[in-house]
Motif scaffolding. Structure first.
Motif, PDB file in Angstrom:
ATOM      1  N   ARG A   1     -45.866 -59.328 -58.665  1.00 50.88           N
ATOM      2  CA  ARG A   1     -46.121 -59.251 -60.108  1.00 50.88           C
ATOM      3  C   ARG A   1     -46.329 -57.806 -60.531  1.00 50.88           C
ATOM      4  O   ARG A   1     -46.447 -56.905 -59.688  1.00 50.88           O
ATOM      5  CB  ARG A   1     -47.339 -60.097 -60.489  1.00 50.88           C
ATOM      6  CG  ARG A   1     -48.628 -59.736 -59.771  1.00 50.88           C
ATOM      7  CD  ARG A   1     -49.741 -60.747 -60.042  1.00 50.88           C
ATOM      8  NE  ARG A   1     -50.940 -60.449 -59.276  1.00 50.88           N
ATOM      9  CZ  ARG A   1     -51.937 -59.680 -59.710  1.00 50.88           C
ATOM     10  NH1 ARG A   1     -51.882 -59.145 -60.919  1.00 50.88           N
ATOM     11  NH2 ARG A   1     -53.000 -59.457 -58.950  1.00 50.88           N
ATOM     12  N   VAL A   2     -46.395 -57.600 -61.850  1.00 53.18           N
ATOM     13  CA  VAL A   2     -46.546 -56.267 -62.446  1.00 53.18           C
ATOM     14  C   VAL A   2     -47.687 -56.312 -63.450  1.00 53.18           C
ATOM     15  O   VAL A   2     -47.881 -57.308 -64.158  1.00 53.18           O
ATOM     16  CB  VAL A   2     -45.235 -55.836 -63.145  1.00 53.18           C
ATOM     17  CG1 VAL A   2     -45.479 -54.715 -64.144  1.00 53.18           C
ATOM     18  CG2 VAL A   2     -44.202 -55.397 -62.117  1.00 53.18           C
TER      19      VAL A   2
ATOM     20  N   PRO B   1     -37.938 -59.144 -67.820  1.00 52.03           N
ATOM     21  CA  PRO B   1     -38.622 -58.916 -66.549  1.00 52.03           C
ATOM     22  C   PRO B   1     -38.328 -60.066 -65.578  1.00 52.03           C
ATOM     23  O   PRO B   1     -38.350 -61.233 -65.976  1.00 52.03           O
ATOM     24  CB  PRO B   1     -40.107 -58.870 -66.927  1.00 52.03           C
ATOM     25  CG  PRO B   1     -40.113 -58.510 -68.375  1.00 52.03           C
ATOM     26  CD  PRO B   1     -38.888 -59.156 -68.943  1.00 52.03           C
TER      27      PRO B   1
ATOM     28  N   THR C   1     -45.233 -60.399 -65.568  1.00 48.68           N
ATOM     29  CA  THR C   1     -45.652 -59.095 -66.081  1.00 48.68           C
ATOM     30  C   THR C   1     -46.774 -59.300 -67.088  1.00 48.68           C
ATOM     31  O   THR C   1     -46.582 -59.961 -68.109  1.00 48.68           O
ATOM     32  CB  THR C   1     -44.478 -58.359 -66.743  1.00 48.68           C
ATOM     33  OG1 THR C   1     -43.432 -58.164 -65.787  1.00 48.68           O
ATOM     34  CG2 THR C   1     -44.918 -57.008 -67.288  1.00 48.68           C
TER      35      THR C   1
ATOM     36  N   VAL D   1     -43.467 -62.284 -69.696  1.00 45.16           N
ATOM     37  CA  VAL D   1     -44.367 -61.267 -70.258  1.00 45.16           C
ATOM     38  C   VAL D   1     -45.559 -61.960 -70.919  1.00 45.16           C
ATOM     39  O   VAL D   1     -45.379 -62.831 -71.769  1.00 45.16           O
ATOM     40  CB  VAL D   1     -43.651 -60.363 -71.278  1.00 45.16           C
ATOM     41  CG1 VAL D   1     -44.651 -59.464 -71.995  1.00 45.16           C
ATOM     42  CG2 VAL D   1     -42.597 -59.515 -70.588  1.00 45.16           C
TER      43      VAL D   1
ATOM     44  N   GLY E   1     -48.098 -51.375 -60.888  1.00 39.99           N
ATOM     45  CA  GLY E   1     -48.221 -51.244 -62.332  1.00 39.99           C
ATOM     46  C   GLY E   1     -48.485 -49.843 -62.779  1.00 39.99           C
ATOM     47  O   GLY E   1     -48.556 -48.906 -61.972  1.00 39.99           O
TER      48      GLY E   1
ATOM     49  N   THR F   1     -42.109 -49.013 -62.389  1.00 40.79           N
ATOM     50  CA  THR F   1     -42.548 -50.351 -62.762  1.00 40.79           C
ATOM     51  C   THR F   1     -41.455 -51.088 -63.511  1.00 40.79           C
ATOM     52  O   THR F   1     -41.239 -52.288 -63.300  1.00 40.79           O
ATOM     53  CB  THR F   1     -43.816 -50.275 -63.633  1.00 40.79           C
ATOM     54  OG1 THR F   1     -44.811 -49.534 -62.944  1.00 40.79           O
ATOM     55  CG2 THR F   1     -44.346 -51.660 -63.931  1.00 40.79           C
ATOM     56  N   GLU F   2     -40.745 -50.385 -64.382  1.00 39.69           N
ATOM     57  CA  GLU F   2     -39.636 -51.008 -65.084  1.00 39.69           C
ATOM     58  C   GLU F   2     -38.579 -51.509 -64.103  1.00 39.69           C
ATOM     59  O   GLU F   2     -37.973 -52.575 -64.314  1.00 39.69           O
ATOM     60  CB  GLU F   2     -39.023 -50.021 -66.068  1.00 39.69           C
ATOM     61  CG  GLU F   2     -39.914 -49.726 -67.265  1.00 39.69           C
ATOM     62  CD  GLU F   2     -39.306 -48.689 -68.193  1.00 39.69           C
ATOM     63  OE1 GLU F   2     -38.105 -48.809 -68.495  1.00 39.69           O
ATOM     64  OE2 GLU F   2     -40.025 -47.777 -68.618  1.00 39.69           O
TER      65      GLU F   2
ATOM     66  N   MET G   1     -39.787 -54.723 -62.727  1.00 42.50           N
ATOM     67  CA  MET G   1     -39.676 -55.758 -63.752  1.00 42.50           C
ATOM     68  C   MET G   1     -38.246 -56.265 -63.881  1.00 42.50           C
ATOM     69  O   MET G   1     -38.012 -57.403 -64.298  1.00 42.50           O
ATOM     70  CB  MET G   1     -40.171 -55.207 -65.095  1.00 42.50           C
ATOM     71  CG  MET G   1     -41.671 -54.912 -65.135  1.00 42.50           C
ATOM     72  SD  MET G   1     -42.156 -53.833 -66.506  1.00 42.50           S
ATOM     73  CE  MET G   1     -41.809 -54.877 -67.917  1.00 42.50           C
TER      74      MET G   1
END
Length: 906
Positions: A27-28, A61, A65, A185, A221, A244-245, A248
């Motif tokens: 996860r983020v 994502p 996120t 998200v 993150g 992080t992107e 995602m």
């Protein structure tokens, strides 16, 4: 993951630090300051994918996120008195009728049939100057300290949150749009708590259960405090917005197989040492040993003596000593904590069985031998003493017993990380001030700011309760905090307010000026009310080195306030102690904090709470109900957020007039296929920098100075200085952020020979703001590079520390060494990180920075390849292209991560 990757991990003894392995986090986690540019990039990527003929709906994502809106809070109101007029920021929303301010309604809640009340439940008597009561708002309520019945929140919380929603309305609407149109998200609204706190209390799974599979929880993150969950047995660290992107979007983090350093903890700490002291002790020790780019895992008999909150606080500081993460495996202490915080019993049993089966469980009584590590470090907890850190860097630890001597030495030392170079005859300078009808004396070392901040420490009940108990004993002894000292208490979540209230210590903190101002980052990122004019004038008159003391983890010079030159990190009880003392120039062992009503001297040891007192209160107050309350609050949201309107269109409807949210220009020249690498020809040096340039120096942060390029931009769009808000709040506007890049007043550019956010535009010879010089170079078609020394880009991971220079026209950075996260960001945005050969630097090569530089990239660019640079003066020298793996080379060839990912969707 390929078989080859698995074999490399199994052969870790020979392959560590030499091979790359892919890592897919479960996860983020994003916080709003660093999360908004990521979500803006996603929105802009949808536009780019559509233009290239792709389906914008595919841009989502790929993993869970969570985005926590926790950095928007500013202290407009303090101590229930207006310190600054409300700053609407996002335009005249109130005048336009778009925002209906909540009006505080005086209200008093009785003690509901309680007949033996020993104190008032009227919160108007809880604060030093708390004023009238306000209407209930959606935070965990303050409780009557005697009956645990709800009473209204302080007026400061209500007013600050009201202004926060008004000021940041555009940003919040964008976040709500993001949560509606992007799958996976979830947005956690303002007023709920800090990202790291919510991560620990609510988001952490420890073990994931998905499609009948079990696998360990892991997270990356944009928040620098991601590493706190390592104390809970969850692998996690901060990688910044750009990486992080990538996660995602379903890409792995490419990780150099790290060395794993085992840190054995033995013994037990003495009663006066808090977990914060343990943190600072371990931080200094690991910096000296050198663990940069490595994993650290704690083991040994001393680990079992640390609570989960102690472990998370220790794990939180790993970025400060350069480790990727500091890990505490799950053990019986972890399971007991999870049970205490409401984990389902069946879930815990499943978790324990799984972790033991895959050998991820630490047994307290395992005598089978020491685990196998790349290196072992041993730290005896009984050798650690109470400490603070400063005056300018978090790694500069100072024992409290040495504080007075060390501060006096700092006055004598030449200007640097540990020096202020104050002339001997000026060191006894005293300046009288008149404040609220009384006369006070300010001198070098006087404390003018003291903040128990929302960052790092107040998620640890033991240190927060210790601060509360110390405050109680201080008030009982008749001690006070001088009123000119800017004091504040900004908890990480309502849970902290809950246990401080229910334990009965909150009124004493409030009486000393540490009244709750809201939930979110405040003083630690410069979002605080300014010091009074009387203090400011005295500081200028005596050229005084005044001090800030805070319980955060960052204290770079100028971060809190321009006029506060010395900043010390300390545990919450020490923050309160130094606020009472009014100076850091004190020896707590021999000098009293003050006197009681009879004239008797009161020393710190007289009011310092014992470990037994703290632990007893922690056991009684930090209970299951607090965690249940947070979960209920998370699931319900709050009225302001729930009623906020936002679009739900596939593409975000950009408002061209918005000064908060703007479609960035990263994709303006995007093509279906990447073009061949272009040489850098006749590049000028934009900045010539020294060692340890931090992302604070590079990336825009804090308030927007009225004379800055960003201020000029906002003024030209009709905003007044009162509406500027902060750089953090405007991270979704690339025009503001580019103008704020390298705008730090403490930036030391060797071209100028003094700190200033300026540089020289060499073709014209003008000294200009960095943005203005870069703008001229871009109009002339001149590429730019930056010259720097060692550890370029240290400090917080910030994507705008790379995005900003890229938009200024910087094509390459040439430094002696880099902080890894920042170097990754440079590559991720399309800037070449070049490194001098070992033993060489700009000085040794005779570079002035006034030359122009040219270099070409080979057609087959490879990690670590040596390149040749030529200058217009005829000098030729070699540098290293600091790419660590093929993935980084690929990203650079594509012009950065964003272009690479957008092409994959097209």
């Amino acid at each position: 993951m390929k078989k080859e990757d698995v074999m490399n991990i199994l052969d870790w003894k020979t392959k560590q630090s030499n091979v790359e392995v892919p890592f897919f986090p479960a996860r983020v986690l994003l916080q709003d300051f660093t999360g908004i540019p990521a979500m803006v990039d996603f929105a802009a990527m949808r536009e780019a994918v559509k233009i290239l003929g792709g389906d914008p709906k595919k841009v989502h994502p790929a993993c869970p996120t969570d985005l926590t809106v926790d950095h928007s809070l500013q202290i407009d109101f303090s101590k229930c008195a207006i310190q600054n007029a409300p700053n609407p920021g996002g335009g005249d929303l109130q005048k336009a009728g778009k925002l209906s301010p909540l009006r505080a309604q005086p209200k008093k809640l009785p003690c509901r049939s309680q007949t033996t009340c020993r104190g008032s439940c009227d919160s108007g008597e809880l604060g030093r100057n708390s004023g009238k009561l306000s209407s209930q708002i959606e935070n965990t309520p303050i409780l009557c300290p005697f009956h645990l019945q709800p009473v209204p929140e302080p007026e400061t919380v209500l007013k600050n949150q009201e202004v926060e929603f008004g000021r940041n309305r555009e940003r919040l609407q964008f976040f709500k749009w993001s949560s509606r149109v992007f799958k996976n998200v979830a947005v956690i609204p303002p007023g709920t708590g800090m990202a790291h706190q919510v991560n620990l209390e609510y988001l952490s799974r420890v073990v994931f259960e998905e499609d009948d599979f079990l696998f360990p929880d892991s997270v990356v993150g944009t928040d620098s405090h991601i590493t706190m969950v390592n104390g809970l047995g969850i692998l996690g660290w901060g990688v910044g917005g750009i990486e992080t992107e990538a996660v995602m979007l379903g890409l792995p983090v490419s990780l150099t197989l790290p060395e794993v350093v085992g840190c054995e903890l033995t013994g037990s700490s003495n009663p006066f040492v808090t977990s914060i002291d343990v943190v600072l002790g371990i931080t200094k020790h690991l910096r000296q040993v050198g663990v940069v780019g490595k994993f650290v895992e704690f083991f040994g008999s001393g680990v079992s003596q640390l609570s989960i909150v102690d472990r998370t606080t220790i794990a939180n500081m790993c970025p400060e000593y350069g480790a990727i993460l500091s890990f505490f495996p799950v053990d019986n202490v972890t399971l007991k904590h999870l049970e205490h915080t409401g984990f389902d019993k069946a879930k815990l049993e499943s978790m324990e069985t799984y972790l033991k089966a895959v050998k991820l469980f630490r047994h307290d009584q395992d005598n089978s031998g020491e685990p196998m590590y790349s290196q072992v470090i041993r730290i005896h907890l009984n050798s650690i003493v109470a400490s603070v850190s400063g005056p300018k860097r978090p790694q500069d630890r100072v024992a409290v017993t040495d504080m007075k001597r060390d501060f006096q030495a700092c006055l004598n030392e030449k200007v640097g990380f540990k020096g202020f170079q104050i002339a001997a005859e000026k060191q006894k300078e005293n300046v009288s001030i008149r404040y609220e009808g009384s006369e006070y004396q300010l001198s070098h070392g006087s404390v003018v700011m003291a903040a128990v901040t929302s960052c790092t420490n107040n998620c640890n009940p033991s240190v927060m309760l210790a601060a509360g108990l110390l405050a109680k004993k201080a008030v009982d002894a008749g001690l006070q905090v001088k009123p000119y000292i800017r004091t504040s208490l900004s908890p990480g979540s309502g849970m902290v307010t809950h246990y401080l209230s229910s334990s009965g210590v909150l009124p004493y903190l409030s009486q000393l000026g540490f009244e709750i101002v809201g939930y979110g980052c405040s003083t630690c990122v410069g979002n605080t009310a300014p010091v009074s004019e009387a203090v400011l004038n005295a500081v200028k008159q005596g050229d005084l080195v005044t001090c800030g003391v805070l319980s955060g983890n960052k204290n770079f010079e100028g971060r809190l306030c321009d006029c506060v030159r010395a900043n010390y990190l300390a545990s919450p009880p020490l923050v309160v102690a130094y606020a009472i003392a009014g100076t850091v120039n004190i020896d707590f062992q021999t000098e009293p904090l003050g006197t009681d009503a009879t004239g008797k001297s009161i020393y710190l040891q007289d009011i310092w709470p014992s470990r037994e007192e703290v632990h007893q209160m922690e056991e009684e107050r930090v209970v299951l109900s607090m965690f249940k309350a947070l979960k209920e609050k998370m699931e319900m949201g709050n009225k302001r957020w729930n009623s906020l309107e936002a679009p739900d269109s596939v593409l975000f409807p950009w408002d061209l007039k918005s000064t908060y949210i703007r479609c960035p220009s990263f994709f303006d020249k995007l093509t279906k296929e990447p073009v061949a690498l272009q040489p850098i020809e006749n590049a000028h040096v934009l900045l010539y920098l020294g060692d340890s340039v931090t992302t604070d120096h590079i990336s825009p942060a804090g308030s927007i100075a009225r004379s800055s390029a960003a201020a000029k931009y906002l003024t030209n769009r009709g905003l007044t200085p009162r509406e500027f808000n902060s750089y953090g709040a405007r991270r979704g506007n690339d025009a503001v952020m580019t103008r704020g890049t390298f705008a730090n007043i403490k930036l030391f550019n060797k071209f100028l020979g003094k700190p200033a956010p300026k540089t020289i535009h060499f073709p014209s010879g003008q000294t200009l703001d960095v943005f203005e010089a870069a703008e001229l170079y871009q109009k002339e078609g001149v590429p730019l590079i930056i010259l720097a020394g060692k550890k370029y880009g240290s400090g917080n991971s910030r994507d705008w520390a790379a995005k900003g220079p890229y938009l200024l026209g910087v094509k390459a950075v040439l430094a002696e060494s880099y902080e890894k996260i920042h170097k990754d960001h440079l590559i991720g945005i399309g800037i070449a990180p070049l490194q001098f050969l070992p033993g060489e630097n700009a000085d040794s090569l005779g570079l002035s920075g006034r030359e122009t530089f040219s270099l070409a990239f080979p057609e087959e660019l490879s990690p670590g390849v040596t390149l040749t640079i030529k200058t217009n003066t005829g000098k030729v020298f070699s540098v290293i292209a600091s790419f660590e793996n093929d993935v980084e080379v690929t990203l650079y060839k594509h012009g950065g991560l964003l272009n690479f990912v957008a092409r994959k969707f097209s």
